[in-house]
Design a protein around this motif. Structure first.
Motif, PDB file in Angstrom:
ATOM      1  N   VAL A 392       0.863  -1.179   0.000  1.00  4.91           N
ATOM      2  CA  VAL A 392       0.000   0.000   0.000  1.00  4.91           C
ATOM      3  C   VAL A 392       0.900   1.230   0.000  1.00  4.91           C
ATOM      4  O   VAL A 392       1.837   1.326   0.806  1.00  4.91           O
ATOM      5  N   ILE A 393       0.631   2.157  -0.915  1.00  2.97           N
ATOM      6  CA  ILE A 393       1.451   3.375  -1.026  1.00  2.97           C
ATOM      7  C   ILE A 393       0.522   4.580  -0.909  1.00  2.97           C
ATOM      8  O   ILE A 393      -0.476   4.667  -1.632  1.00  2.97           O
ATOM      9  N   GLY A 394       0.845   5.517  -0.007  1.00  2.00           N
ATOM     10  CA  GLY A 394      -0.044   6.651   0.254  1.00  2.00           C
ATOM     11  C   GLY A 394       0.053   7.742  -0.805  1.00  2.00           C
ATOM     12  O   GLY A 394       0.915   7.721  -1.702  1.00  2.00           O
ATOM     13  N   ASP A 395      -0.833   8.761  -0.664  1.00  2.00           N
ATOM     14  CA  ASP A 395      -0.927   9.859  -1.634  1.00  2.00           C
ATOM     15  C   ASP A 395       0.404  10.611  -1.775  1.00  2.00           C
ATOM     16  O   ASP A 395       1.107  10.830  -0.798  1.00  2.00           O
ATOM     17  N   ARG A 396       0.672  11.042  -2.970  1.00  5.53           N
ATOM     18  CA  ARG A 396       1.809  11.915  -3.308  1.00  5.53           C
ATOM     19  C   ARG A 396       3.190  11.359  -2.908  1.00  5.53           C
ATOM     20  O   ARG A 396       4.155  12.102  -2.790  1.00  5.53           O
ATOM     21  N   THR A 397       3.266  10.081  -2.661  1.00  4.18           N
ATOM     22  CA  THR A 397       4.570   9.478  -2.359  1.00  4.18           C
ATOM     23  C   THR A 397       5.361   9.292  -3.651  1.00  4.18           C
ATOM     24  O   THR A 397       4.779   9.125  -4.724  1.00  4.18           O
ATOM     25  N   LYS A 398       6.715   9.372  -3.518  1.00  2.00           N
ATOM     26  CA  LYS A 398       7.583   9.158  -4.669  1.00  2.00           C
ATOM     27  C   LYS A 398       8.529   8.010  -4.355  1.00  2.00           C
ATOM     28  O   LYS A 398       9.227   8.053  -3.339  1.00  2.00           O
ATOM     29  N   THR A 399       8.525   7.015  -5.222  1.00  2.00           N
ATOM     30  CA  THR A 399       9.496   5.931  -5.003  1.00  2.00           C
ATOM     31  C   THR A 399      10.689   6.203  -5.904  1.00  2.00           C
ATOM     32  O   THR A 399      10.522   6.549  -7.081  1.00  2.00           O
ATOM     33  N   GLY A 400      11.903   6.072  -5.361  1.00  2.00           N
ATOM     34  CA  GLY A 400      13.100   6.346  -6.155  1.00  2.00           C
ATOM     35  C   GLY A 400      13.311   5.276  -7.201  1.00  2.00           C
ATOM     36  O   GLY A 400      12.735   4.185  -7.129  1.00  2.00           O
ATOM     37  N   SER A 401      14.157   5.618  -8.166  1.00  2.00           N
ATOM     38  CA  SER A 401      14.441   4.644  -9.224  1.00  2.00           C
ATOM     39  C   SER A 401      14.992   3.367  -8.614  1.00  2.00           C
ATOM     40  O   SER A 401      15.761   3.412  -7.657  1.00  2.00           O
ATOM     41  N   ASN A 402      14.599   2.273  -9.190  1.00  2.00           N
ATOM     42  CA  ASN A 402      15.114   0.962  -8.777  1.00  2.00           C
ATOM     43  C   ASN A 402      14.850   0.633  -7.319  1.00  2.00           C
ATOM     44  O   ASN A 402      15.663  -0.028  -6.687  1.00  2.00           O
ATOM     45  N   SER A 403      13.744   1.076  -6.755  1.00  2.00           N
ATOM     46  CA  SER A 403      13.448   0.649  -5.388  1.00  2.00           C
ATOM     47  C   SER A 403      12.623  -0.634  -5.408  1.00  2.00           C
ATOM     48  O   SER A 403      11.874  -0.894  -6.360  1.00  2.00           O
ATOM     49  N   VAL A 404      12.804  -1.413  -4.340  1.00  2.00           N
ATOM     50  CA  VAL A 404      12.047  -2.655  -4.198  1.00  2.00           C
ATOM     51  C   VAL A 404      11.220  -2.541  -2.923  1.00  2.00           C
ATOM     52  O   VAL A 404      11.755  -2.208  -1.866  1.00  2.00           O
ATOM     53  N   SER A 421      16.612   1.785  -2.998  1.00  2.00           N
ATOM     54  CA  SER A 421      16.284   1.270  -1.663  1.00  2.00           C
ATOM     55  C   SER A 421      15.504  -0.042  -1.749  1.00  2.00           C
ATOM     56  O   SER A 421      14.694  -0.229  -2.655  1.00  2.00           O
ATOM     57  N   THR A 422      15.752  -0.896  -0.749  1.00  2.00           N
ATOM     58  CA  THR A 422      14.931  -2.092  -0.588  1.00  2.00           C
ATOM     59  C   THR A 422      14.153  -1.904   0.704  1.00  2.00           C
ATOM     60  O   THR A 422      14.726  -1.910   1.790  1.00  2.00           O
ATOM     61  N   ILE A 423      12.844  -1.696   0.585  1.00  2.00           N
ATOM     62  CA  ILE A 423      12.026  -1.324   1.745  1.00  2.00           C
ATOM     63  C   ILE A 423      11.356  -2.582   2.284  1.00  2.00           C
ATOM     64  O   ILE A 423      10.597  -3.242   1.574  1.00  2.00           O
ATOM     65  N   THR A 424      11.676  -2.908   3.535  1.00  2.00           N
ATOM     66  CA  THR A 424      11.128  -4.137   4.128  1.00  2.00           C
ATOM     67  C   THR A 424      10.227  -3.839   5.330  1.00  2.00           C
ATOM     68  O   THR A 424       9.573  -4.738   5.836  1.00  2.00           O
ATOM     69  N   GLU A 425      10.239  -2.579   5.791  1.00  2.00           N
ATOM     70  CA  GLU A 425       9.389  -2.234   6.945  1.00  2.00           C
ATOM     71  C   GLU A 425       8.510  -1.054   6.588  1.00  2.00           C
ATOM     72  O   GLU A 425       8.892  -0.201   5.778  1.00  2.00           O
ATOM     73  N   VAL A 433      12.963   7.947   3.300  1.00  2.00           N
ATOM     74  CA  VAL A 433      13.514   6.649   3.703  1.00  2.00           C
ATOM     75  C   VAL A 433      14.625   6.264   2.726  1.00  2.00           C
ATOM     76  O   VAL A 433      14.489   6.387   1.508  1.00  2.00           O
ATOM     77  N   ILE A 434      15.745   5.859   3.323  1.00  2.00           N
ATOM     78  CA  ILE A 434      16.893   5.421   2.522  1.00  2.00           C
ATOM     79  C   ILE A 434      17.236   4.028   3.027  1.00  2.00           C
ATOM     80  O   ILE A 434      17.495   3.867   4.226  1.00  2.00           O
ATOM     81  N   ALA A 435      17.232   3.058   2.212  1.00  2.00           N
ATOM     82  CA  ALA A 435      17.490   1.696   2.664  1.00  2.00           C
ATOM     83  C   ALA A 435      18.455   1.039   1.701  1.00  2.00           C
ATOM     84  O   ALA A 435      18.099   0.181   0.892  1.00  2.00           O
ATOM     85  N   ARG A 436      19.667   1.539   1.742  1.00  2.00           N
ATOM     86  CA  ARG A 436      20.725   0.948   0.922  1.00  2.00           C
ATOM     87  C   ARG A 436      22.027   1.257   1.630  1.00  2.00           C
ATOM     88  O   ARG A 436      22.095   2.155   2.461  1.00  2.00           O
TER      89      ARG A 436
END
Ligand code: UD1
Ligand code: CA
Length: 452
Positions: A392-404, A421-425, A433-436
């Motif tokens: 589930v992704i909320g309004d106006r969120t931006k996912t960076g290139s190549n995120s999982v 980023s690889t988002i697990t939580e 959020v930065i997950a790399r």
């Protein structure tokens, strides 16, 4: 009162198929469904389908229609024998019986209505639909007297060379006064080349029997082999496409476009070349579809552009732009004004208004809010090898290139996910959020060369 009986018990040997002939698809529907669709326009009080070869399969295919009565013809001893099987079902019936061949799918309801009208106004015992064919080969020939009353119908194979010259053929579509037909059916003999009981022989015992020529001979094309199936398909396509053009739809290249007769299109839609519309598909006004697209069982809103894409079992709302090279694989809802770009695959996902998934992504089992920007190469990892999970992704969120995004996961609104980023939580609203792993730079480091 009108009842309908459809002959559908034959195997269809010349089709060379495991599928019973009457179930072969022609456009979006089987041959038998075409015939039933035509018959139902007359609002008959009874609809009997005579089944025999692979009857379970035929009944199963029509199971969703509760108005049908199935009559078993356990041995296929001919069209006359087939109609004999309905006698126990119509003992109380007092009206006209329309008998239709299950393999004559292009018949128009208007033709059937006209046949019935002639039959009733002339008080005929039987009225038979006929056509004058340039190539009558394979059809039964109809012989009439000077006042257009039928004296005899002789099957092609039983004709003498002289009789074969008669171009007036039996369409396999009949209207009978039931009481008269019931009286003569027991008289049929199988003294012909095929040793079958021919329905056409009843005309010898009835009168008056009138022949009515069909206006458009293409309607009576019987399907006995795959070649005739393809001819019927071409005729049906021309009919459907002419109808949509007359209704205000532009087809840039009708020859490379196919539209099944289950599809609905509003005026001012433009269909580009190499486009195929199938099943329960609807397209609202102002949309431009194609080139090179396949849409099946999907609802496309107004002013959508969709090119080089495949859409199945999905909904695309107004003003969305799809493609080139997008694949909406099923149970997808694309909100108003969304942009789905190149090499994007969507499955079982709902995208809020004005969300963009512009490049190289896979979203499966995902729900996004409005105005989400899904960066290039974003993937929702929805499958853990055993089960599927939701993202589930909320309004106006931006996912960076190549995120999982590893599901199950909820990312809040107005979140920015750093590229790679690889988002697990789960991620709360309004956060970065930065997950790399951090980039490591070692100054002065050089690859050691092997000594020669
Ligand atoms: C039949 C007519 C022919 C006509 C042609 C039109 C007869 C004897 N001949 O020939 O005059 O020009 O249709 O297309 O009727 N069926 C059964 N049970 C049977 C045999 C056939 O239900 O025992 C069904 C078939 O599934 C098919 C229909 O009857 O839907 C017609 O049978 P088919 O063998 O194709 O007849 P034709 O030789 O085409
Ligand atoms: Ca036939």
């Amino acid at each position: 009162m009108v009842a309908v009986a459809i002959l559908a018990a034959g195997k269809g040997t010349r089709m060379k198929s495991r599928l019973p002939k009457v179930l072969h698809p022609l456009g979006g529907r089987s041959l038998l469904e075409h015939v039933l669709g035509c018959a139902s326009a007359l609002a008959p009080t009874r609809q009997l389908v005579i089944v025999g070869y692979a009857s379970d399969v035929v009944k199963e295919a029509l199971a969703s229609n509760p108005d049908l009565e199935f009559v078993e013809q356990t041995e296929q001893l001919g069209t006359g024998h087939a109609v004999q099987q309905v006698m126990p079902y119509l003992q109380e019936f007092d009206g006209d019986l329309l008998v239709l061949n299950g393999d004559v799918p292009l018949l128009r309801p208007e033709t059937l209505q006209a046949l019935l009208k002639t039959h009733q106004s002339h008080r005929n015992a039987a009225t038979i639909l006929t056509a004058q064919l340039a190539e009558p080969k394979g059809y039964g020939r109809v012989f009439c007297d000077a006042s257009n009353l039928v004296t005899q119908i002789i099957e092609d194979r039983d004709c003498s060379p002289a009789q074969r010259q008669n171009r007036r053929v039996n369409a396999g579509i009949y209207c009978f006064r039931w009481s008269e037909l019931a009286r003569v059916l027991p008289k049929l003999q199988s003294d012909n080349d095929q040793q079958e009981f021919y329905l056409t022989d009843v005309v010898k015992f009835m009168e008056p029997v009138m022949a009515v020529d069909v206006e458009d001979y293409q309607e009576i094309l019987g399907i006995n082999d795959r070649k005739q199936l393809s001819t019927a398909y071409a005729i049906l396509q021309t009919r459907i496409k002419d109808q949509w053009m007359a209704a205000g739809v532009t087809l840039i290249d009708p020859d490379t476009t196919t539209i099944e007769d289950t599809v609905q299109i509003e005026p001012d839609v433009i269909i580009e070349p190499e486009t195929h519309l199938r099943g329960q598909t609807t397209i609202a006004t102002g949309s431009r579809i194609g080139p090179g697209s396949l849409i099946e069982n999907s609802q496309i809103g107004a002013n959508v552009t969709l090119m080089y894409s495949v859409v199945t079992d999905s909904v695309v709302q107004d003003n969305a732009r799809i493609g080139p090279f997008a694949h909406l694989r099923g149970h997808v809802e694309v909100g108003q004004g969304c942009r789905i770009g190149n090499f994007v695959e969507l499955k079982n996902s709902t995208l809020g208004v004005r969300t963009n998934v512009a490049h190289l992504s896979y979203l499966g089992d995902t729900t996004t809010g409005t105005q989400v920007n899904v960066g290039a190469g974003t993937i929702t990892a929805n499958y853990d090898g055993v089960q599927k999970h939701r993202t589930v992704i909320g309004d106006r969120t931006k996912t960076g290139s190549n995120s999982v995004l590893v599901a199950p996961i909820t990312v809040g609104s107005e979140v920015t996910i750093a590229a790679g980023s690889t988002i697990t939580e789960d991620v709360p609203d309004e956060s970065l959020v930065i997950a790399r792993s951090r980039q490591v730079v070692k100054p002065g480091w050089k690859l050691r060369q092997n000594p020669l």
